[in-house]
Design an enzyme around this catalytic site. Structure first.
Site, PDB file in Angstrom:
ATOM      1  N   TYR A 123      63.032  33.830 100.184  1.00 11.77           N
ATOM      2  CA  TYR A 123      62.740  33.424  98.802  1.00 11.77           C
ATOM      3  C   TYR A 123      61.434  34.043  98.316  1.00 11.77           C
ATOM      4  CZ  TYR A 123      66.515  30.053  99.186  1.00 11.77           C
ATOM      5  OH  TYR A 123      67.742  29.463  99.352  1.00 11.77           O
ATOM      6  N   LYS A 170      66.841  31.536 114.210  1.00  9.27           N
ATOM      7  CA  LYS A 170      67.719  32.597 114.681  1.00  9.27           C
ATOM      8  C   LYS A 170      66.816  33.665 115.294  1.00  9.27           C
ATOM      9  CE  LYS A 170      72.000  34.275 114.830  1.00  9.27           C
ATOM     10  NZ  LYS A 170      73.197  33.603 115.344  1.00  9.27           N
ATOM     11  N   ASP A 203      73.134  28.545 113.631  1.00  6.79           N
ATOM     12  CA  ASP A 203      74.600  28.439 113.518  1.00  6.79           C
ATOM     13  C   ASP A 203      75.123  27.309 114.396  1.00  6.79           C
ATOM     14  OD1 ASP A 203      73.575  30.218 115.384  1.00  6.79           O
ATOM     15  OD2 ASP A 203      75.296  31.556 115.392  1.00  6.79           O
ATOM     16  N   ASP A 227      67.836  25.254 102.705  1.00  9.19           N
ATOM     17  CA  ASP A 227      68.655  25.137 101.499  1.00  9.19           C
ATOM     18  C   ASP A 227      70.105  24.844 101.889  1.00  9.19           C
ATOM     19  OD1 ASP A 227      69.431  25.264  98.883  1.00  9.19           O
ATOM     20  OD2 ASP A 227      68.967  27.376  98.583  1.00  9.19           O
ATOM     21  N   ASP A 231      72.602  21.045 101.713  1.00 13.74           N
ATOM     22  CA  ASP A 231      73.917  20.805 101.103  1.00 13.74           C
ATOM     23  C   ASP A 231      74.940  20.405 102.167  1.00 13.74           C
ATOM     24  OD1 ASP A 231      72.627  21.801  98.799  1.00 13.74           O
ATOM     25  OD2 ASP A 231      74.497  22.637  98.039  1.00 13.74           O
TER      26      ASP A 231
END
Ligand code: NAD
Length: 346
Positions: A123, A170, A203, A227, A231
């Protein structure tokens, strides 16, 4: 009297923010609300969707309650939300994800907190075209930002009586960036021996949290992973209509739901305001009004638990206003010492 900047925002923002104002006022807490325009309304007037006057208004307020602001897709237009968080250095997003009574979802007792770094990573907005057909975007991490978000997560876990922090990464692929994030989390974890610390590849974390959310407590994530996981976890407790949030900096805080402007619902009077109302409850805790925050949560649990008045996203048919009326009618009278024993906000 608390001075609160109110930013209605775009899409369903004005409807849900007004709902939150009504519910907060119904608790009897004295709030001096002042509205500031950001998003499409401000862009239409000044050409800038985030005028400096809005940032100044937030700086001068005790707190701010914000509706969602839309961002055109793929236009190279900097998100107002990202700009606002960076301009005010609201480096931590705090998102408590909890099951609510009467809200149908796959799990019953989800109770975890997403802590998202709010200012860096992909971002950073640094993208460029190397040659036509080849583009690049920079994932920027600084030690300072990685350390402070880890400190925020552990401080929060400590204050809220949480038992564990899980850092997602990651670093197998992004050894430098995610590696720095992990290294900072490890440094901070050593200072909190009473809080369990674990690391999980992002993941795998997504799979594990869907399989069994009860094994998670506080999840610490960099910006993009945060982010997405916000959700994802919202989907475990009934959707975006019920998950609140706070953007917190060293001095300032802006409270907003996890959800966006939901253009598909805008102006129809059917949006679920629960997420923004719960965000306002987090704000009240920061303002020293934990009792009022507790009464708002109690009203939400009473109304949703009864199962009669629910918005469409939760399987009901109530309008936003009908639901707000029910909440106002369900707010319990104030009690001395009625504050919750465990803080949820920061
Ligand atoms: P969204 O969160 O607006 O909507 C996703 C889905 O959830 C839609 O089906 C929507 O109807 C539903 N939904 C969201 N909030 C709801 C509510 N309160 N009640 C009932 N249903 C609700 O996400 P999107 O469609 O990806 O994004 C729309 C716009 O919002 C985009 O321009 C995006 O940039 C912006 N956005 C803003 C913020 C923010 O201001 N913090 C956050 C996310 C997205």
């Amino acid at each position: 009297m608390h001075r609160v900047a109110l930013i209605p925002g775009d899409g369903i923002g004005p409807e849900v923010v007004e709902a939150a104002r009504t519910v907060v006022d119904a608790t009897g807490v004295a709030v001096d609300w002042f509205s500031c325009e950001a998003g499409a309304a401000a862009a239409g007037k000044d050409g800038d969707p985030l005028p400096e006057v809005v940032l100044d208004a937030i700086r001068s307020a005790d707190a701010a309650l914000k509706g969602p602001i839309g961002t055109p897709i793929g236009k190279g237009f900097t998100s107002v939300n990202v700009r606002l968080r960076r301009a005010l250095d609201l480096y931590a997003a705090l998102r408590p994800v909890r099951s609510l009574p009467g809200v149908a979802s796959r799990y019953r007792n989800v109770d975890l907190v997403v802590v998202r770094e709010n200012t860096e990573g992909l971002y950073s907005g640094i993208e460029n075209m190397v040659v036509p057909g080849v583009v690049e975007g920079l994932k920027v991490f600084t030690e300072r930002a990685c350390l402070r978000i880890a400190e925020f997560a552990f401080d929060y876990a400590h204050a809220a009586g949480r038992r564990k922090v899980t850092a997602a990464h990651k670093a197998t692929v992004m050894a430098l960036t995610d590696g720095l994030f992990l290294n900072c989390a490890q440094q901070v974890a050593r200072r909190f021996p009473q809080i369990d610390y674990e690391e999980m590849i992002i993941d795998n974390l997504c799979m594990e949290v869907v399989l069994d959310p009860s094994r998670f407590d506080v999840i610490l994530l960099e910006n993009l992973y945060g982010d997405i996981v916000s959700d994802l976890t919202a989907g475990l407790v009934g959707g975006l209509g019920v998950v609140p949030g706070a953007n917190i900096g060293a001095e300032l805080a802006v409270y907003e739901a996890v959800h966006g402007s939901a253009p598909d619902l805008a102006g129809k009077g059917v949006a679920n305001p629960t997420a923004v109302i719960l965000s306002a409850a987090l704000m009240l805790e920061r303002l020293g009004e934990a009792g009022a925050a507790h009464r708002i949560r109690s009203a939400i649990e009473t109304v949703l638990g009864a199962g009669k008045v629910r918005t469409r996203d939760l399987g009901g048919s109530a309008s936003t206003l009908e639901y707000v009326d029910a909440l106002v009618g369900a707010i319990p009278a104030p009690l001395f010492g009625g504050a919750p024993s465990r803080p949820t906000g920061a």
